[in-house]
Design a protein around this motif. Structure first.
Motif, PDB file in Angstrom:
ATOM      1  N   ARG A  39       4.467   6.298  -6.146  1.00  0.00           N
ATOM      2  CA  ARG A  39       3.700   5.095  -5.809  1.00  0.00           C
ATOM      3  C   ARG A  39       2.681   4.807  -6.906  1.00  0.00           C
ATOM      4  N   THR A  94      -0.235   2.348  -6.666  1.00  0.00           N
ATOM      5  CA  THR A  94      -1.512   2.651  -6.004  1.00  0.00           C
ATOM      6  C   THR A  94      -2.471   3.399  -6.928  1.00  0.00           C
ATOM      7  N   HIS A 132      -3.643   4.619   1.382  1.00  0.00           N
ATOM      8  CA  HIS A 132      -2.233   4.230   1.510  1.00  0.00           C
ATOM      9  C   HIS A 132      -1.303   5.422   1.703  1.00  0.00           C
ATOM     10  N   PHE A 166      -9.097   0.777  -0.541  1.00  0.00           N
ATOM     11  CA  PHE A 166      -7.921  -0.028  -0.197  1.00  0.00           C
ATOM     12  C   PHE A 166      -7.588  -0.953  -1.356  1.00  0.00           C
ATOM     13  N   THR A 217      -4.975  -5.430   3.769  1.00  0.00           N
ATOM     14  CA  THR A 217      -4.772  -5.125   5.185  1.00  0.00           C
ATOM     15  C   THR A 217      -6.093  -5.338   5.918  1.00  0.00           C
ATOM     16  N   ALA A 255      -4.441   4.597   7.220  1.00  0.00           N
ATOM     17  CA  ALA A 255      -3.792   4.275   5.955  1.00  0.00           C
ATOM     18  C   ALA A 255      -2.769   3.157   6.148  1.00  0.00           C
ATOM     19  N   TYR A 256      -2.704   2.246   5.175  1.00  0.00           N
ATOM     20  CA  TYR A 256      -1.691   1.190   5.184  1.00  0.00           C
ATOM     21  C   TYR A 256      -0.593   1.604   4.205  1.00  0.00           C
ATOM     22  N   GLU A 257       0.608   1.846   4.715  1.00  0.00           N
ATOM     23  CA  GLU A 257       1.667   2.436   3.902  1.00  0.00           C
ATOM     24  C   GLU A 257       2.823   1.482   3.619  1.00  0.00           C
ATOM     25  N   HIS A 275      -1.457  -6.743  -3.584  1.00  0.00           N
ATOM     26  CA  HIS A 275      -2.436  -5.834  -4.182  1.00  0.00           C
ATOM     27  C   HIS A 275      -3.774  -6.537  -4.408  1.00  0.00           C
ATOM     28  N   ASN A 334       4.409  -4.483  -3.916  1.00  0.00           N
ATOM     29  CA  ASN A 334       4.536  -3.085  -4.364  1.00  0.00           C
ATOM     30  C   ASN A 334       5.471  -2.937  -5.555  1.00  0.00           C
TER      31      ASN A 334
END
Length: 803
Positions: free
Chosen positions: A248, A251, A341, A358, A362, A368-370, A375, A386
């Motif tokens: 990821r 992030t 995340h 963050f 969200t 956590a927001y996954e 962005h 993403n």
């Protein structure tokens, strides 16, 4: 009630004396290779749970042979391993003698059940003629750079004085113990032989697309290999660079800490003196846990090293923690923490009060927001989703020389050393500079000795045999490798060993022209039956070796097992897994005495689908025996048996042809329980008639022989007076036209209302049907002398009288 004991012994003797089950490689016939996962010959012998798969493959082997296939259906023994060695130490016996005794007992059990194995094809992994080629394959792996010595952390059991695989370690009261004996296990660095299975990770994944396996089994292997496409990001710590792997990278702006595996060699360079004791104690605790325990623990723990790294994308200082949920064997052994995340990172950050940033939009900041999203707080990737963010950051990292895309795997290289006596010796000697060299004169024999106790140094018992260990060749002194190979070694290629095995006990050379021709004809295995518990050990290791043999030109296809069926377990009568400690093991020897092997075989297949897990039930077994007695009575009592099919009821002829058509399909689809039901239905039809057709009965016995060979052979010879074995016959055919009932039930309506149902010949013309209808009492009553205005007839469907 027939005498099963005398009948079964009679025909077992006949089959052995006449070599009925002897394998012949007949190139004129299509091949069918059906195989069971060969057993470890324990001292307890077989219980009924073991027989489920063996009986299924025996039914199929017989069925395919009757259908004109050249069938190979062999058996052998996976006879090396720790259990035999431990038993030998406890009883002061040599493992060779009682292993052979166990094998003899297993073989005797299998013979009393009537399996059609050719024991001239039997392989035994402890036979030097066999393990010569296990050593040969290792030698080729070594030459190709796929076998090497590494310093690695292993599961060490001091009491057993050996390395254990992860699968041989259990967790009890939060601590690692050996599966055998519940002895303490710790992590310990040791020099070990390792096979580089990781270099075949992609081939092993791709090969799953070419095989007919259950999706669940494929999924297990895919997850075990665990291919991840991600990015290596370079984090600076003063002059030190930490390579951090992430899937990821989008992030990266949200990173608030890094975590490093306790075993990582960089930990010593990162930890500050003020944190040294805490880190040392934490590492010691981590060594008491298995990798699986660490990986699956929902609660993340860690200890601060006292050191900070610089995030390359925003130059922020972020703390570095030693954390046991990070495995050093996965990627670089360092991961980044993004609490906003990743839920476990979120919980960890909350616990130790780390920032939570963050960077994907969200409204809910309580967890956590996954998921995917827009962005934010991420400078040049703001507004991107993403995938777009990943691509953009990867380009930036590459251009800045601060990272690059990389593939990582969860699969680890195979630790191939065991500090045991009872295993294959390595064909390796060491020179004075400790350089490993191959021994070319194979096999390297396991030396005979009664001193098989583990050495106190942690080395194999073979290290005690100084005369064997020290070798002089060409005036130079060498030392033998004293570790032995793991039990999995011999099972990686045994399915090829069956093809090479000769009647005199020798083997064709694995790399010979004759051997390669056999492999080309017989591989891959058409059907492999065994438990799903072998998904990530035997099946993965065997596939690895087979892919390697393909690469060096020994075999001509890439995958060894075309189709796999995972048979379900047979539980004890109490519904629990059978085990000696629970006292719920059902011994087939006792059942054979009381009910007969045929009743046992039949019940094993009738219990339910082959893949189902079901509890043993003695009443079901009794039912199978009663049905076999019913079959026996049919052939031995006062039924009239004729040679002219015109003398039997036409409905019985139709029942027979339906039976053959249906059961052929059922066996081809492994629906053995349904197939047995079809036999029962046909026998019921026979009992409803007093005149039976000889050829129908002969063909029924041929079908029955797949399931209950002893009784079928007895009736074939003694009642129907045939001479050759029923094993050598052909599968019955059927007449498609005779699978259709010649009479049908036809609804008769008056102005659309059902008034009667009559029986007519199929495809009867309207004039013929009308004559039958007008004579029917119900039709006469409802017509009551009225004349039909119109009669509508739909052939074989309906007749409607319009008044």
């Amino acid at each position: 009630m027939y005498n099963h004991n005398s009948i079964e012994k009679k025909w077992q003797k006949y089959w052995l004396e006449h070599r009925t089950y002897q394998f012949t490689n007949n190139f004129k016939l299509p091949k069918y290779y059906v195989l069971d996962m060969f057993p470890y010959p324990s001292g307890q012998g077989l219980h009924v749970g073991h027989l489920k798969g063996y009986t299924a493959t025996d039914v199929l082997a017989r069925f395919k042979r009757l259908n004109g296939f050249n069938v190979l259906h062999p058996i052998g023994w996976d006879a090396f391993g720790l259990p035999a060695e431990q038993y030998a130490i406890q009883t002061h016996n040599h493992p060779k003698a009682f292993t052979q005794k166990n094998i003899d007992y297993f073989r005797q059990q299998l013979q009393t059940i009537g399996y059609c194995y050719d024991y001239n094809k039997e392989v035994n992994t402890t036979d030097p003629n066999y393990y010569k080629w296990t050593q040969w394959i290792f030698s080729r792996l070594f030459k190709k750079g796929l076998a090497e010595i590494q310093d690695i952390d292993v599961n060490w059991c001091g009491k057993l004085q050996t390395v254990l695989s992860n699968e041989e370690v259990l967790i009890k009261d939060g601590k690692m113990v050996s599966e055998r004996g519940d002895f303490p296990v710790i992590k310990k660095p040791m020099q070990q032989w390792v096979l580089k299975i990781t270099e075949y990770a992609d081939k092993l994944l791709e090969g799953l697309n070419d095989v007919d396996w259950p999706d669940s089994l494929k999924s297990i292997q895919e997850k075990w290999i665990g291919k991840s496409t991600g990015t290596i990001v370079k984090f600076k710590v003063n002059k030190l660079t930490l390579d951090v792997f992430t899937t990821r990278v989008d992030t990266l702006y949200g990173v608030t800490f890094l975590s490093i595996a306790p075993e990582n060699s960089l930990v010593k360079k990162l930890v500050k003196k003020t944190q040294l004791k805490k880190v040392t104690d934490y590492i010691k605790l981590a060594k008491s846990k298995t990798d699986l325990q660490r990986k699956e623990n929902k609660d993340k723990t860690g200890v601060f090293t006292g050191t900070y790294a610089v995030n390359p994308i925003n130059n922020e200082q972020i703390p570095i923690y030693v954390a046991d949920y990070v495995l050093n064997t996965y990627a670089t052994g360092i991961v980044m923490g993004v609490p906003a995340h990743d839920q476990r990172d979120f919980d960890f950050a909350k616990e130790i009060k780390l920032p939570i940033k963050f960077i994907i939009e969200t409204k809910d900041h309580s967890k956590a927001y996954e998921d995917d999203g827009k962005h934010i707080n991420s400078e040049f990737i703001n507004g991107l989703n993403n995938e777009q963010a990943k691509q953009t950051i990867n380009k930036w990292l590459k251009k800045s020389k601060l990272g690059e895309e990389q593939v990582a795997y969860k699969l680890k290289d195979w630790i191939f050393s065991r500090q045991r006596y009872w295993g294959e010796p390595f064909p390796i000697i060491y020179d004075k500079n400790n350089k490993p060299l191959l021994v070319t004169n194979l096999p390297v024999l396991l030396p005979e000795t009664n001193d098989i106790k583990p050495s106190k140094t942690g080395k194999s018992p073979l290290a005690n045999l100084t005369k064997w260990v020290n070798v002089t060749m060409n005036h130079h002194k060498y030392i033998r490798e004293t570790n032995t190979m793991p039990q999995w070694a011999g099972s990686c290629w045994y399915y090829l060993g069956y093809l090479l095995k000769q009647p005199d006990g020798s083997y064709l050379d694995l790399n010979s022209k004759e051997g390669k021709e056999l492999f080309k004809r017989w591989m891959p295995i058409d059907l492999y039956v065994g438990g799903q518990e072998h998904a990530v050990l035997h099946l993965l290791y065997a596939r690895f070796w087979y892919h390697f043999l393909f690469d060096i030109g020994v075999v001509s296809n890439k995958e060894p097992f075309n189709k796999i069926v995972n048979q379900g377990m047979i539980l004890g009568p109490d519904g629990e897994k059978m085990s000696k400690s629970k006292g719920n093991i059902v011994n087939p020897d006792e059942i054979i005495k009381t009910h007969g092997a045929d009743a046992l075989r039949l019940y094993e297949m009738f219990m339910g689908p082959i893949t189902a897990t079901l509890a043993w039930n003695d009443q079901g077994l009794d039912g199978m025996r009663k049905w076999l007695d019913r079959v026996y009575r049919l052939f031995t009592t006062d039924f009239k048996i004729v040679d002219d099919i015109k003398q039997i009821n036409n409905s019985l002829d139709i029942a027979f042809n339906k039976f053959i058509k249906t059961i052929t399909k059922d066996i081809n689809e492994y629906n053995f329980n349904v197939a047995i039901s079809q036999m029962m239905i046909y026998i019921n039809a026979c009992y409803d008639n007093k005149t039976l057709y000889q050829q129908h009965l002969e063909k029924f016995l041929i079908v029955l022989s797949c399931f209950t060979p002893h009784l079928a052979e007895e009736l074939w010879h003694e009642q129907l007076k045939n001479k050759d074995s029923i094993f050598n016959q052909s599968w019955p055919t059927y007449d498609e036209n005779k699978t259709i009932d010649q009479t049908i039930s036809l609804p008769v309506q008056e102005n659309g209302k059902l008034r009667a149902v009559i029986t007519i010949n199929r495809d009867a013309e309207q004039s013929e049907v009308e004559k039958i209808v007008m004579k029917d009492s119900k039709v006469i009553n409802f017509l009551n002398d009225r004349k039909p205005r119109k009669i509508i007839y739909v052939k074989n469907k309906i007749l409607n009288i319009i008044i």
